[in-house]
Design an enzyme around this catalytic site. Structure first.
Site, mmCIF file in Angstrom:
data_model
loop_
_atom_site.group_PDB
_atom_site.id
_atom_site.type_symbol
_atom_site.label_atom_id
_atom_site.label_comp_id
_atom_site.label_asym_id
_atom_site.label_seq_id
_atom_site.Cartn_x
_atom_site.Cartn_y
_atom_site.Cartn_z
ATOM 1 N N TYR A 155 2.062 -4.745 -10.016
ATOM 2 C CA TYR A 155 0.980 -3.800 -9.716
ATOM 3 C C TYR A 155 -0.233 -4.482 -9.097
ATOM 4 C CZ TYR A 155 -1.194 0.788 -10.741
ATOM 5 O OH TYR A 155 -1.752 2.038 -10.671
ATOM 6 N N ASN B 144 -4.951 9.963 7.476
ATOM 7 C CA ASN B 144 -4.754 8.748 6.688
ATOM 8 C C ASN B 144 -6.141 8.226 6.325
ATOM 9 O OD1 ASN B 144 -4.430 6.155 5.720
ATOM 10 N ND2 ASN B 144 -2.970 5.525 7.288
ATOM 11 N N LYS C 236 -7.784 -0.556 -7.505
ATOM 12 C CA LYS C 236 -8.380 0.400 -8.442
ATOM 13 C C LYS C 236 -9.589 -0.213 -9.153
ATOM 14 C CE LYS C 236 -5.569 3.942 -7.936
ATOM 15 N NZ LYS C 236 -6.018 5.239 -7.392
ATOM 16 N N ARG D 5 1.444 12.476 5.070
ATOM 17 C CA ARG D 5 2.823 12.597 5.543
ATOM 18 C C ARG D 5 3.511 13.888 5.108
ATOM 19 N NH1 ARG D 5 4.313 6.422 3.973
ATOM 20 N NH2 ARG D 5 3.289 7.137 2.081
ATOM 21 N N SER D 6 3.115 14.423 3.959
ATOM 22 C CA SER D 6 3.852 15.546 3.365
ATOM 23 C C SER D 6 3.332 16.893 3.861
ATOM 24 C CB SER D 6 3.753 15.472 1.836
ATOM 25 O OG SER D 6 4.101 14.199 1.367
#
Length: 250
Positions: free
Chosen positions: A151, A62, A158, A37-38
């Site tokens: 989280y 993405n 993760k 996105r950035s």
């Protein structure tokens, strides 16, 4: 003249990813910057890296979508014809209590944080083995092995990433591809600003880290730099915890 080696860093428009891309460029690698996105930040990072005298390819993708992954690696092959280092850094997640999580939250987080590693590693391996091997390093976090408030999706993703790191390390070793992960403690990056308990996490890190200071981006990048060097060739399938000893105090 020997062709410059090439490194892909996903999610490299800011934070740890940006710093890792710059460090690898300083070591002479041509760089592939990936963003979702950035765009403005990605182009600024590319401009900064080009000043170091290496080539830069900027790819919007993405990484939670395997089709986009294939397109990205096709661009890498067409531009550089090789890949030597893949830093799996892109991450996302929905921070909510367990009872508020929806299927879309789970899928979004698992796709970007775990599934992406598998399908990026498959494509990376195809390019790496053409040039005698390479290195894959993923960025993880302590939420994979301990409880962090809100989280759940990220922590589980993760943990999956770290398990996948072990499987990739074994199965890609015959191709001379070395796979590891780096897990960091709380680091004051843009990503941490999304945490409602950000200040509590930072204060905990300041007060309870045996090393006497918080982990900084540089600490993570130093470890990545080591793991992609020949000095770390006998480290495989490991998750190196870089937290100043914080996780030792439970």
């Amino acid at each position: 003249m020997e062709q410059n080696k090439c490194a892909l860093v996903t999610g490299s428009s800011r934070g740890v990813g940006k710093a890792a891309a710059i460090r690898l460029a300083e070591n002479g690698y041509n760089i592939v910057i990936n963003y979702a996105r950035s765009k403005k930040a990605a182009l600024e990072t590319a401009e900064e890296i080009e000043k170091l005298g290496v080539k830069v390819l900027v790819v919007k993708a993405n990484v939670g979508q395997p089709a986009k992954i294939k397109e990205m690696f096709q661009q890498i092959d067409e531009t550089f014809g090789r890949l030597d280092v893949f830093v799996n850094n892109a991450a996302s997640g929905v921070l909510r209590p367990v009872m508020e999580l929806e299927e879309t939250h789970w899928d979004w987080t698992m796709n970007i944080n775990a599934k992406a590693l598998l399908f990026c590693a498959q494509e990376a391996a195809k390019l790496m083995e053409k040039n005698g091997g390479g290195h894959i390093v993923s960025i993880s976090s302590l939420g994979s092995i301990r409880y962090l408030e809100n989280y759940t999706t990220v922590g589980v993703s993760k943990a999956a990433l770290e398990a996948l790191t072990r499987y990739l390390a074994v199965e890609l070793s015959p191709k001379q591809i070395i796979v590891n992960a780096v897990s960091g403690g709380a680091i004051d990056t843009d990503a941490l600003k999304h945490f409602p308990n950000r200040e509590d996490l930072l204060e905990d890190a300041r007060q309870n880290t045996p090393a006497g200071r918080m982990v900084e981006i540089k600490d993570m990048v130093d470890t990545v730099e080591f793991l992609v060097s020949s000095k770390a060739d006998m480290i495989r399938g490991q998750t190196i915890i870089v937290d100043g000893g914080r996780s030792l105090l439970v």
